[in-house]
Design a protein around this motif. Structure first.
Motif, PDB file in Angstrom:
ATOM      1  N   TYR A  24       0.834  -1.199   0.000  1.00 46.94           N
ATOM      2  CA  TYR A  24       0.000   0.000   0.000  1.00 46.94           C
ATOM      3  C   TYR A  24       0.873   1.255   0.000  1.00 46.94           C
ATOM      4  CZ  TYR A  24      -3.547   3.375   1.376  1.00 46.94           C
ATOM      5  OH  TYR A  24      -4.368   4.466   1.428  1.00 46.94           O
ATOM      6  N   PHE A  27       2.103   1.859  -3.421  1.00 44.27           N
ATOM      7  CA  PHE A  27       1.035   2.466  -4.212  1.00 44.27           C
ATOM      8  C   PHE A  27       0.969   3.970  -3.955  1.00 44.27           C
ATOM      9  CE2 PHE A  27      -3.376   3.993  -4.155  1.00 44.27           C
ATOM     10  CZ  PHE A  27      -3.661   3.919  -5.504  1.00 44.27           C
ATOM     11  N   ILE A  28       1.085   4.370  -2.701  1.00 41.89           N
ATOM     12  CA  ILE A  28       1.040   5.792  -2.353  1.00 41.89           C
ATOM     13  C   ILE A  28       2.227   6.532  -2.966  1.00 41.89           C
ATOM     14  CG2 ILE A  28       1.230   7.424  -0.438  1.00 41.89           C
ATOM     15  CD1 ILE A  28      -0.394   5.420   1.230  1.00 41.89           C
ATOM     16  N   GLN A  31       1.596   6.896  -6.626  1.00 39.12           N
ATOM     17  CA  GLN A  31       0.582   7.926  -6.854  1.00 39.12           C
ATOM     18  C   GLN A  31       1.184   9.319  -6.702  1.00 39.12           C
ATOM     19  OE1 GLN A  31      -2.363   7.031  -7.884  1.00 39.12           O
ATOM     20  NE2 GLN A  31      -3.328   9.035  -7.941  1.00 39.12           N
ATOM     21  N   TRP A  34       3.147  10.043  -9.788  1.00 39.59           N
ATOM     22  CA  TRP A  34       2.246  10.281 -10.920  1.00 39.59           C
ATOM     23  C   TRP A  34       1.647  11.682 -10.858  1.00 39.59           C
ATOM     24  CZ3 TRP A  34       0.920   8.119 -15.415  1.00 39.59           C
ATOM     25  CH2 TRP A  34      -0.262   8.521 -16.019  1.00 39.59           C
ATOM     26  N   GLU A  35       1.158  12.073  -9.682  1.00 39.75           N
ATOM     27  CA  GLU A  35       0.506  13.371  -9.550  1.00 39.75           C
ATOM     28  C   GLU A  35       1.491  14.532  -9.662  1.00 39.75           C
ATOM     29  OE1 GLU A  35      -1.772  13.421  -5.973  1.00 39.75           O
ATOM     30  OE2 GLU A  35      -3.257  11.996  -6.757  1.00 39.75           O
ATOM     31  N   THR A  43      10.742   9.871 -10.706  1.00 35.13           N
ATOM     32  CA  THR A  43      10.045   8.726 -10.115  1.00 35.13           C
ATOM     33  C   THR A  43      11.040   7.773  -9.468  1.00 35.13           C
ATOM     34  OG1 THR A  43       8.277   8.909 -11.746  1.00 35.13           O
ATOM     35  CG2 THR A  43       8.496   6.801 -10.608  1.00 35.13           C
TER      36      THR A  43
END
Length: 70
Positions: A24, A27-28, A31, A34-35, A43
């Motif tokens: 998780y 994933f954060i 994200q 990405w944002e 990245t």
């Protein structure tokens, strides 16, 4: 509890519970990259900086598995 010892429950919680929490967190971090439109190098730097601490936990688990240490 349900026929399991405290040690078995703790081992399950440490491996599965913390492992799912780490996924998780990845994933954060993804994200966030990405944002922020960080690009490939950005990245990589974000994942290196924010997710590098998880590598120690994974390495510890793999070493214990390879050496059959409980």
């Amino acid at each position: 509890m349900f026929g399991f010892s405290e040690e078995q429950i703790a081992a399950f919680g440490l491996s599965v519970g913390l492992g799912s929490f780490m996924l998780y967190m990845l994933f954060i971090v993804g994200q966030l990259a990405w944002e922020s439109k960080a690009g490939k190098l950005g990245t990589f730097v974000i994942f290196l900086g924010l997710a590098f601490g998880m590598l120690g936990f994974v390495a510890k688990y793999l070493i214990q598995w390879a050496l059959n240490i409980e």
